[in-house]
Design an enzyme around this catalytic site. Structure first.
Site, PDB file in Angstrom:
ATOM      1  N   LEU A   1       0.798  -1.183  -0.252  1.00 58.84           N
ATOM      2  CA  LEU A   1      -0.006  -0.031   0.094  1.00 58.84           C
ATOM      3  C   LEU A   1       1.102   1.305   0.029  1.00 58.84           C
ATOM      4  O   LEU A   1       2.002   1.153   0.566  1.00 58.84           O
ATOM      5  CB  LEU A   1      -0.877   0.061   1.013  1.00 58.84           C
ATOM      6  CG  LEU A   1      -1.958  -1.225   1.456  1.00 58.84           C
ATOM      7  CD1 LEU A   1      -2.585  -0.942   2.792  1.00 58.84           C
ATOM      8  CD2 LEU A   1      -2.979  -0.929   0.458  1.00 58.84           C
ATOM      9  N   ASP A   2       0.439   2.411  -0.446  1.00 53.00           N
ATOM     10  CA  ASP A   2       1.234   3.681  -0.604  1.00 53.00           C
ATOM     11  C   ASP A   2       1.261   3.877   0.967  1.00 53.00           C
ATOM     12  O   ASP A   2       0.735   3.541   1.996  1.00 53.00           O
ATOM     13  CB  ASP A   2       0.355   4.537  -1.008  1.00 53.00           C
ATOM     14  CG  ASP A   2       0.141   4.473  -2.516  1.00 53.00           C
ATOM     15  OD1 ASP A   2       0.785   3.998  -3.169  1.00 53.00           O
ATOM     16  OD2 ASP A   2      -0.888   5.138  -3.161  1.00 53.00           O
ATOM     17  N   ARG A   3       2.495   4.639   1.139  1.00 47.59           N
ATOM     18  CA  ARG A   3       2.694   5.300   2.614  1.00 47.59           C
ATOM     19  C   ARG A   3       1.550   5.725   3.445  1.00 47.59           C
ATOM     20  O   ARG A   3       1.537   5.366   4.408  1.00 47.59           O
ATOM     21  CB  ARG A   3       3.986   6.128   2.628  1.00 47.59           C
ATOM     22  CG  ARG A   3       4.096   6.954   3.962  1.00 47.59           C
ATOM     23  CD  ARG A   3       5.082   8.116   4.067  1.00 47.59           C
ATOM     24  NE  ARG A   3       4.766   8.797   5.066  1.00 47.59           N
ATOM     25  CZ  ARG A   3       5.758  10.040   5.197  1.00 47.59           C
ATOM     26  NH1 ARG A   3       6.680  10.085   4.596  1.00 47.59           N
ATOM     27  NH2 ARG A   3       5.549  10.556   6.357  1.00 47.59           N
TER      28      ARG A   3
END
Length: 274
Positions: free
Chosen positions: A69-71
């Site tokens: 997942l994105d940060r």
């Protein structure tokens, strides 16, 4: 939590890390990633990333990130402890036998299901190297398909369930912007990408709070399901999203629980029909 909105997020502690574990066996480690932590190893040491902290927890040199997942996106992340398990889950994602659902809060009003099918590619007009945009079909662009299921629209916001039929970089964020309803807290795919550039340079600025609504993008990886083995991993809605829904959209606890249950039902229906 002021630390979580700086350019240098806090280091992971093993005590916190253990609370993020959703499932573990000899093949898998499934975690509930917080919305301030990068997945991939970073220059700031093993406890600055999910993979790095996982290796320290398992006392291993080798670990395979089967999903990411994105940060700023919270939710379910799956790490494989061996190549066989990694291959199984990565192929499942590629062949769509492993599927994800998300919960999101959008700016604007959506009253009916929206299915978005476009091609995505790099944005040549942006100063941000990783930024994507909707573009024409070409040998460089990639097809992307997202379904937004509105659960509740109130006071200028929409709480929705999101299903991705493809897995492209920043797909939900780009498509949300494309339909004119960017994610709450969106710095890069919102009204002004300069906020993202300034955030990367100097960290969070308090004057952005009213404009963005949240310090991070309001996107949560709710569920990851293997339709073959029927393994399913589910992450609870994090406190910051619950706080926004309570304060800005006036959602009561039981009403929110009912909407999340409905989101899960929408996802199950989507698995059957797609």
């Amino acid at each position: 939590m002021n630390q979580s909105i700086s350019t240098e997020p806090p280091l992971v502690t093993l005590e916190d890390f253990k609370q993020w574990i959703l499932f573990e066996d000899e093949n898998l480690l499934v975690l509930d990633k917080p919305g301030w932590l990068v997945c991939h190893p970073s220059k700031n040491g093993p406890f600055s990333s999910l993979v790095g902290a996982s290796k320290e927890y398992l006392c291993t040199e080798t670990l395979h990130l089967a999903s990411r997942l994105d940060r700023e996106t919270s939710g379910v992340v799956l790490l494989a402890k061996n190549r066989k398990s990694a291959s199984y889950w990565q192929k499942g994602i590629e062949h769509k036998t492993v599927r994800r659902s998300y919960l999101a809060i959008l700016e604007g009003t959506i009253t009916e299901q929206k299915s978005v099918s476009t091609f995505l590619g790099n944005d040549p007009h942006s100063e941000v190297y990783v930024k994507q945009r909707v573009t024409e079909k070409s040998h460089k662009s990639k097809y992307a398909e997202t379904i937004f299921f509105p659960l509740l629209s109130r006071d200028g916001y929409t709480f929705c369930s999101v299903a991705t039929l493809t897995g492209r970089k920043h797909q939900i964020r780009v498509h949300a912007q494309w339909i004119g309803c960017p994610l709450v807290g969106e710095k890069l795919y919102g009204k002004d990408e300069n906020i993202y550039l300034e955030f990367c340079s100097t960290g969070w600025r308090s004057e952005w709070a009213e404009k963005l609504g949240m310090y991070r993008q309001a996107l949560h990886g709710r569920c990851l399901t293997d339709t073959q083995s029927h393994h399913q991993f589910v992450s609870r809605l994090p406190d910051d999203l619950q706080d926004f829904l309570s304060s800005k959209m006036k959602l009561q606890s039981q009403e929110l629980n009912d909407l999340v249950d409905r989101a899960d039902q929408e996802f199950r229906s989507c698995l059957i029909s797609n």
